[in-house]
Design a protein around this motif. Sequence first.
Motif, PDB file in Angstrom:
ATOM      1  N   ARG A 160       0.765  -1.014  -0.066  1.00 11.69           N
ATOM      2  CA  ARG A 160      -0.042  -0.004   0.078  1.00 11.69           C
ATOM      3  C   ARG A 160       0.956   1.245  -0.085  1.00 11.69           C
ATOM      4  N   VAL A 161       0.546   2.221  -0.928  1.00  4.80           N
ATOM      5  CA  VAL A 161       1.298   3.532  -1.090  1.00  4.80           C
ATOM      6  C   VAL A 161       0.928   4.286   0.355  1.00  4.80           C
ATOM      7  N   VAL A 162       1.912   4.863   0.983  1.00  3.24           N
ATOM      8  CA  VAL A 162       1.624   5.763   2.131  1.00  3.24           C
ATOM      9  C   VAL A 162       2.066   6.960   1.798  1.00  3.24           C
ATOM     10  N   ASP A 163       2.967   7.216   0.809  1.00  2.00           N
ATOM     11  CA  ASP A 163       3.483   8.850   0.667  1.00  2.00           C
ATOM     12  C   ASP A 163       4.276   8.621  -0.642  1.00  2.00           C
ATOM     13  N   ALA A 164       4.201   9.750  -1.390  1.00  2.00           N
ATOM     14  CA  ALA A 164       4.753   9.914  -2.699  1.00  2.00           C
ATOM     15  C   ALA A 164       5.330  11.451  -2.708  1.00  2.00           C
ATOM     16  N   ALA A 165       6.700  11.445  -3.522  1.00  2.00           N
ATOM     17  CA  ALA A 165       7.373  12.695  -3.560  1.00  2.00           C
ATOM     18  C   ALA A 165       6.261  13.672  -4.461  1.00  2.00           C
ATOM     19  N   PRO A 166       6.441  14.835  -4.064  1.00  2.00           N
ATOM     20  CA  PRO A 166       5.551  15.944  -5.097  1.00  2.00           C
ATOM     21  C   PRO A 166       6.333  15.994  -6.283  1.00  2.00           C
ATOM     22  N   ASP A 167       7.616  15.702  -6.546  1.00  2.00           N
ATOM     23  CA  ASP A 167       8.246  15.777  -7.805  1.00  2.00           C
ATOM     24  C   ASP A 167       8.081  14.502  -8.545  1.00  2.00           C
ATOM     25  N   THR A 168       7.801  14.799  -9.945  1.00  2.00           N
ATOM     26  CA  THR A 168       7.283  13.685 -10.729  1.00  2.00           C
ATOM     27  C   THR A 168       8.434  13.808 -12.096  1.00  2.00           C
ATOM     28  N   ASP A 169       8.334  12.806 -12.769  1.00  2.00           N
ATOM     29  CA  ASP A 169       8.722  12.839 -14.115  1.00  2.00           C
ATOM     30  C   ASP A 169       8.146  11.996 -14.948  1.00  2.00           C
ATOM     31  N   GLU A 170       8.633  11.981 -16.265  1.00  2.00           N
ATOM     32  CA  GLU A 170       7.733  11.087 -17.415  1.00  2.00           C
ATOM     33  C   GLU A 170       8.585  10.334 -18.108  1.00  2.00           C
ATOM     34  N   GLN A 171       8.523   9.081 -17.804  1.00  2.00           N
ATOM     35  CA  GLN A 171       9.514   7.985 -18.854  1.00  2.00           C
ATOM     36  C   GLN A 171       8.662   6.927 -19.376  1.00  2.00           C
ATOM     37  N   TYR A 172       9.224   6.306 -20.425  1.00  2.00           N
ATOM     38  CA  TYR A 172       8.377   5.239 -20.900  1.00  2.00           C
ATOM     39  C   TYR A 172       8.432   3.934 -20.139  1.00  2.00           C
ATOM     40  N   GLU A 173       7.424   3.497 -20.091  1.00  2.00           N
ATOM     41  CA  GLU A 173       6.922   2.056 -19.531  1.00  2.00           C
ATOM     42  C   GLU A 173       6.534   1.006 -20.403  1.00  2.00           C
ATOM     43  N   GLY A 174       6.831  -0.152 -20.202  1.00  2.00           N
ATOM     44  CA  GLY A 174       6.379  -1.209 -20.899  1.00  2.00           C
ATOM     45  C   GLY A 174       5.262  -2.186 -19.893  1.00  2.00           C
ATOM     46  N   CYS A 175       4.646  -3.096 -20.470  1.00  2.00           N
ATOM     47  CA  CYS A 175       3.805  -3.847 -19.356  1.00  2.00           C
ATOM     48  C   CYS A 175       3.892  -5.362 -20.101  1.00  2.00           C
ATOM     49  N   LEU A 176       4.085  -6.436 -19.108  1.00  2.00           N
ATOM     50  CA  LEU A 176       4.168  -7.773 -19.887  1.00  2.00           C
ATOM     51  C   LEU A 176       2.833  -7.977 -20.286  1.00  2.00           C
ATOM     52  N   SER A 177       1.699  -7.238 -19.795  1.00  2.00           N
ATOM     53  CA  SER A 177       0.317  -7.637 -20.086  1.00  2.00           C
ATOM     54  C   SER A 177      -0.074  -6.858 -21.312  1.00  2.00           C
ATOM     55  N   PHE A 178       0.639  -5.999 -21.876  1.00  2.00           N
ATOM     56  CA  PHE A 178       0.214  -5.059 -22.940  1.00  2.00           C
ATOM     57  C   PHE A 178       1.614  -4.704 -23.815  1.00  2.00           C
ATOM     58  N   PHE A 179       2.529  -5.962 -24.392  1.00  2.00           N
ATOM     59  CA  PHE A 179       3.693  -5.632 -24.645  1.00  2.00           C
ATOM     60  C   PHE A 179       4.008  -5.331 -25.937  1.00  2.00           C
ATOM     61  N   ASP A 180       2.867  -4.895 -26.855  1.00  2.00           N
ATOM     62  CA  ASP A 180       2.917  -4.422 -28.030  1.00  2.00           C
ATOM     63  C   ASP A 180       3.379  -2.807 -28.100  1.00  2.00           C
ATOM     64  N   HIS A 181       3.058  -2.360 -27.074  1.00  2.00           N
ATOM     65  CA  HIS A 181       3.246  -0.767 -26.950  1.00  2.00           C
ATOM     66  C   HIS A 181       4.058  -0.176 -25.852  1.00  2.00           C
ATOM     67  N   ARG A 182       4.637   0.873 -25.913  1.00  2.00           N
ATOM     68  CA  ARG A 182       5.151   1.548 -24.712  1.00  2.00           C
ATOM     69  C   ARG A 182       4.392   2.764 -24.530  1.00  2.00           C
ATOM     70  N   GLY A 183       4.316   3.414 -23.154  1.00  2.00           N
ATOM     71  CA  GLY A 183       3.779   4.614 -22.954  1.00  2.00           C
ATOM     72  C   GLY A 183       4.611   5.508 -22.141  1.00  2.00           C
ATOM     73  N   LEU A 184       4.266   6.781 -22.129  1.00  2.00           N
ATOM     74  CA  LEU A 184       4.995   7.848 -21.376  1.00  2.00           C
ATOM     75  C   LEU A 184       4.030   8.177 -20.145  1.00  2.00           C
ATOM     76  N   VAL A 185       4.627   7.802 -18.922  1.00  2.00           N
ATOM     77  CA  VAL A 185       3.861   7.726 -17.747  1.00  2.00           C
ATOM     78  C   VAL A 185       4.598   8.518 -16.844  1.00  2.00           C
ATOM     79  N   PRO A 186       3.802   9.555 -16.178  1.00  2.00           N
ATOM     80  CA  PRO A 186       4.418  10.370 -14.973  1.00  2.00           C
ATOM     81  C   PRO A 186       4.394   9.689 -13.928  1.00  2.00           C
ATOM     82  N   ARG A 187       5.437   9.567 -13.067  1.00  2.00           N
ATOM     83  CA  ARG A 187       5.448   8.796 -11.943  1.00  2.00           C
ATOM     84  C   ARG A 187       6.151   9.524 -10.806  1.00  2.00           C
ATOM     85  N   PRO A 188       6.133   9.597  -9.498  1.00  2.00           N
ATOM     86  CA  PRO A 188       6.714  10.455  -8.512  1.00  2.00           C
ATOM     87  C   PRO A 188       8.187   9.788  -8.295  1.00  2.00           C
TER      88      PRO A 188
END
Length: 508
Positions: free
Chosen positions: A416-444
Amino acid sequence: MTTSPLDRAADSFAAELARHRTGRGLSKKQLATMMGFDPSYVSHVEGRRHRPTEDFARRAEAVLEASGAIWQRYREYDDLRHARSLPAHREPPQPGQWMPPGTGLIVEREHATLTHTGDDYHCVIRRELYNAGTEPVTRYLARVAVDRYPNDPGRSNLHHREHPLTFAELQLNALRDDAGEQEPMHWRAKHDRDAFKEIWLLFENADRRFPLYPGHRATIEYSYRVGRDKWGTWFQRAVRLPTRHLAVRLDLPADLDPQVWGAETSLSSEEGPLRTPVARQNVDGRAVFDWKTEDPPLNARYRMQWRFRAQPGTESEHPDTPTRVRASDRMREFGIVQRGADLLRQPSHQFDLPRQESAAREIVDRLNTALARLDELHPFRKGVGIAAPQLGIDWAAAVVRPPDRTADPVVLLNPRVVDAAPDTDEQYEGCLSFFDHRGLVPRPLRLDVEHSRWDGSRIITSFEFGMARLVAHEVDHLEGRLYVDRMTPGVPLVPVEEYRETGQPWRY
């Protein structure tokens, strides 16, 4: 509840505005001040409470210097709002009317021809340019990308590492053509990777410079060659500048009985078939395929693919016959549950620890085994994670392997996520369940996660940068989310065969 095309167009405009504003590091208040609007107005437009106006779109385009992207999103919205269609006899608007002042470079017409010569592919790109900006244009960015096995990224990456594309073999030539008067263009490399090249075409040569001045037009043409062993059976055009007319021609040997089809993606839609058919004609033993479109949206991608039905021999003997197995199909065969399954959209059951310790350990063992076997299919240089639902197991367990292969995998039970930094960045992610594509995702950039030990006690672990991203991705899986739910609205997915960062770590 479904949204109308007009609502989706307004959402795309708001997303484009927000993307360029944040890219410039401006607050909504700062942007409003620069545009001469009330500070609340930008917030209301981005929040979809106000619809954009022409004056607002023109000012935003000029202030943010968005290369026509904001203005084109507005045009798409405005066309839907008025349901306008140009009569067949009416001339298209001139560039000065089509785009606001300060837009920058515009492609009035592009014609791309790819010819299969037997041993290699010869590509010729011809673009008619108009400078709608306020500064002279002194260079133009060209890209060359190859992917030998587009449906098998692991195999393709290995192939290009062993047989990299080189500038020498491209035999690149470029020229500027003004009313029949041609000037050779010098060029300079920008990026040099195994399967991807970026090249600055310079409006100059050894004799003189010839910038493209504001309000002027010029035609540039460049060509290159790539061996059949590196090209792959596909050809793509990506719309990176405002473009009025785009045409593609494939010139293939008729005796190989080529079959051609195409697909397109854009900011507002996932991959689908071309909206207009590909026309074929046979000329002197060649099969010539032509396709064109008008006013393609920015960031659209048009991909032509083919196979040779008369190619003798077997698939394994003849590399021109395309691999038919998609990346997602390989994962499905491996046992990974794919996007669309109900299980991936359901919160996972929590373990009752330590009572269910043996069951939890068995599931974690299965996850670790799966990660070890996945290495045979794909290089995971950024690290990799897998959650129990991806193996069809409805329990809150995940394993994350850091990019540093010497480090121990992280086991997450009932996280369970209990805290996250306010600063984020965007990087490309892949997913084993959606492996035909990559997506630019903002994350803390930092994530604090509370999770269970085997004995049922709880602990909080802090993760940073790449590990924070990996852990956040897996926690999302256990809560019934996919990374596409985290993407900024309007940002397109990138087909895996176009993604050029496989095998590269995230950058921080």
